[in-house]
Design a protein around this motif. Structure first.
Motif, PDB file in Angstrom:
ATOM      1  N   LEU A  78       0.300  12.813   6.495  1.00  0.00           N
ATOM      2  CA  LEU A  78       0.733  14.099   5.962  1.00  0.00           C
ATOM      3  C   LEU A  78      -0.382  15.108   5.869  1.00  0.00           C
ATOM      4  O   LEU A  78      -1.456  14.824   5.390  1.00  0.00           O
ATOM      5  CB  LEU A  78       1.331  13.879   4.569  1.00  0.00           C
ATOM      6  N   TRP A  79      -0.088  16.342   6.322  1.00  0.00           N
ATOM      7  CA  TRP A  79      -0.956  17.498   6.092  1.00  0.00           C
ATOM      8  C   TRP A  79      -0.093  18.523   5.368  1.00  0.00           C
ATOM      9  O   TRP A  79       0.736  19.188   5.964  1.00  0.00           O
ATOM     10  CB  TRP A  79      -1.467  18.080   7.401  1.00  0.00           C
ATOM     11  N   ILE A  80      -0.250  18.650   4.047  1.00  0.00           N
ATOM     12  CA  ILE A  80       0.568  19.576   3.263  1.00  0.00           C
ATOM     13  C   ILE A  80      -0.166  20.893   3.129  1.00  0.00           C
ATOM     14  O   ILE A  80      -1.277  20.939   2.639  1.00  0.00           O
ATOM     15  CB  ILE A  80       0.876  19.009   1.867  1.00  0.00           C
ATOM     16  N   ILE A  81       0.430  21.965   3.534  1.00  0.00           N
ATOM     17  CA  ILE A  81      -0.156  23.284   3.415  1.00  0.00           C
ATOM     18  C   ILE A  81       0.615  24.051   2.352  1.00  0.00           C
ATOM     19  O   ILE A  81       1.793  24.371   2.506  1.00  0.00           O
ATOM     20  CB  ILE A  81      -0.095  24.038   4.754  1.00  0.00           C
TER      21      ILE A  81
ATOM     22  N   PRO B 101       1.452  27.004   7.421  1.00  0.00           N
ATOM     23  CA  PRO B 101       1.082  25.911   8.329  1.00  0.00           C
ATOM     24  C   PRO B 101       1.350  26.266   9.784  1.00  0.00           C
ATOM     25  O   PRO B 101       2.424  26.742  10.138  1.00  0.00           O
ATOM     26  CB  PRO B 101       1.974  24.758   7.870  1.00  0.00           C
TER      27      PRO B 101
ATOM     28  N   LEU C 187       9.433  19.065   1.862  1.00  0.00           N
ATOM     29  CA  LEU C 187       8.797  18.704   3.119  1.00  0.00           C
ATOM     30  C   LEU C 187       9.795  18.697   4.266  1.00  0.00           C
ATOM     31  O   LEU C 187      10.861  18.076   4.187  1.00  0.00           O
ATOM     32  CB  LEU C 187       8.132  17.331   3.004  1.00  0.00           C
TER      33      LEU C 187
ATOM     34  N   THR D  83       5.439  18.712   6.880  1.00  0.00           N
ATOM     35  CA  THR D  83       4.811  19.770   6.099  1.00  0.00           C
ATOM     36  C   THR D  83       5.904  20.692   5.595  1.00  0.00           C
ATOM     37  O   THR D  83       7.072  20.561   5.996  1.00  0.00           O
ATOM     38  CB  THR D  83       3.772  20.550   6.927  1.00  0.00           C
ATOM     39  N   ASP D  84       5.558  21.620   4.718  1.00  0.00           N
ATOM     40  CA  ASP D  84       6.523  22.587   4.193  1.00  0.00           C
ATOM     41  C   ASP D  84       6.394  23.871   4.998  1.00  0.00           C
ATOM     42  O   ASP D  84       5.597  24.740   4.677  1.00  0.00           O
ATOM     43  CB  ASP D  84       6.255  22.830   2.705  1.00  0.00           C
TER      44      ASP D  84
END
Length: 485
Positions: free
Chosen positions: A5-8, A271, A222, A214-215
């Motif tokens: 996961l890469w959450i921005i 993102p 997500l 990601t969002d």
């Protein structure tokens, strides 16, 4: 093709929408099936545990005559080197051992527990306390590498990409795979520990091989994106509620997309998306819009780009990326300027044909290094970074037969980056423990399902130690290797 996961984060709220130029399919997102929950196949540990017993062949019983002799010779009971008879205590600073008062030398540190046998001539130190490497004692200790037997999860047909993320919002890591044969995504929600719920499914494009989360629309839920290698497209699944998704919206990209990365490359708090197109020999950059992402911008790559990694290689606080070119036998590093533009490539020669790439500080100099897997050679190559975006000659390390993917993570709780590879030939994971000065130990293998294609990590049992997970393309399963500290 590893996904993590890469959450921005963003403070701008916007309604969910299709991407520019996309189309809506008729599928309804993830839907529940009748598959029974999956459980652990075994609680056996990968490490060896032994029961510790103390057998003292020299045990003796002090005689009455020895005590009487010492008392009648004028040695006061309770004083140094004098008897401490039944019911008697020793003076301050002394302890009673073998019915004799001796100096109290203090308590052992919490790394060793000292036990005294009053009938033994010697003390016995047990190595079972905190700080002692012992698999299964519940204490994560530096240099300890411990896993239980794999937990096997049946997934869709031909899983190629794998994602571990809390998609349902219950603070538990769930497992999602991109299934290249079944043309779908499947998810198993964690029920805690090594228990997982039934299989849920969402239709994707043809040949999905990677999936990320990601969002994208800043609604605090997500979303998912899949790379469809057979359809030259990416599919966006917008979350309607945690773990539930609208039908896919599809955006065309370059030919043969095989890997995805999401990050904020232009610093607008939205993102952005990078797509590696293996057949098209390029990378697509899709800037985030707050509703999804914009039109793809092509960036040249080497021959057959198959995998990505991102980091700040030159220390300018802007995100850069590296792509592994399986056909041309090299890595291309492109330095970002923080505005969505990237420099000309820095060519890092591998020699073999890399299938995966990762980043980390492997030699402790606070500069980012690269590591790439070369399946045909059974090796990973480590490239020392100079902190300015350049890299040295690759140093080879054995990684087992056919390492097709890798992940960089500290598996031994020592603060030093380790490397785990998915080895498709022998159906195993190999762990290369880092030494902190640019080297790795001999790989240690752990069995997983047949034909692992990708590897990532999570923490399913909430013990603070990473668990490993593989997508196994041959037997259509995912394998969870739970840590066992």
């Amino acid at each position: 093709m590893t996904s993590r996961l890469w959450i921005i984060a963003s403070l701008i709220l916007a309604p969910a929408a299709c991407s520019t130029g996309g189309r809506m399919d008729s599928e309804t997102g993830f839907s529940a099936s009748q598959t029974e929950p999956s459980t652990s196949t075994s609680d056996a540990t990968a490490g060896t545990e032994t029961d510790e017993t103390t057998d003292d062949p020299t045990t003796t019983s002090p005689t009455t005559s020895s005590t009487t002799d010492m008392t009648t010779s004028g040695c006061p009971e309770g004083t140094l080197d004098c008897p401490c008879g039944a019911g008697e205590s020793c003076d301050d600073g002394l302890v009673c051992v073998d019915e004799i008062c001796i100096e109290d030398e203090g308590t052992e540190t919490d790394t060793d527990t000292t036990t005294t046998d009053p009938t033994s001539d010697t003390d016995t130190t047990e190595t079972t306390g905190p700080g002692i490497p012992l698999c299964g004692d519940g204490e994560p200790v530096a240099t300890e590498l411990c896993f239980k037997d794999q937990v096997v999860l049946s997934m869709g047909g031909g899983p190629a990409g794998i994602l571990v993320v809390d998609i349902s919002g219950d603070d538990r890591d769930d497992v999602i795979t991109a299934n290249g044969t079944a043309n779908n995504l499947t998810m198993r929600q964690s029920l805690g520990g090594t228990m997982f719920g039934g299989l849920t499914t969402a239709m994707a494009g043809t040949g999905p091989v990677d999936v990320i989360a990601t969002d994208f629309n800043n609604d605090m839920k997500l979303d998912l994106v899949a790379a469809n290698s057979g359809a030259d497209s990416v599919s966006l699944f917008v979350a309607t509620m945690p773990g539930m998704f609208a039908p896919q919206s599809v955006t065309p990209v370059g030919a043969g997309p095989t890997a995805l990365i999401v990050a904020d490359f232009n610093k607008d708090n939205l993102p952005d998306l990078l797509v590696a197109n293996a057949t098209g020999n390029n990378v697509n950059y899709l800037p985030g819009t707050g509703l999804g992402y914009g039109e793809p911008v092509a960036i040249a790559a080497g021959t057959t780009p198959t995998a990505f990694a991102i980091d700040d290689f030159d220390g300018d606080q802007n995100l850069d990326f590296v792509v592994a070119n399986a056909g041309s036998g090299n890595l291309w590093v492109r330095l970002g300027n923080g505005q969505g533009l990237f420099s000309n490539q820095v060519n890092v020669n591998v020699g073999g044909n890399p299938s995966s790439v990762g980043t980390g500080d492997f030699n402790g100099d606070n500069k980012k290094d690269l590591i790439a897997a070369v399946p045909a050679e059974g090796l990973v190559y480590m490239f020392k970074g100079d902190g300015l975006g350049g890299f040295g000659v690759g140093l080879p390390f054995a990684a087992g037969d056919n390492p097709v993917d890798l992940v960089v993570v500290d598996l031994t709780s020592d603060g030093i980056a380790d490397v785990a590879t998915a080895n498709s030939g022998p159906a195993q994971v190999n762990v290369l423990v880092g030494d902190g000065i640019g080297g790795f130990a001999t790989p240690e293998p752990f069995p997983v399902g047949a034909g692992p294609k990708s590897i990532t990590w999570g923490d399913f049992n909430d013990d603070g130690v990473p668990d490993l997970v593989t997508a196994n393309g041959t037997d259509s399963t995912a394998s969870v290797l739970p840590s066992n500290p």
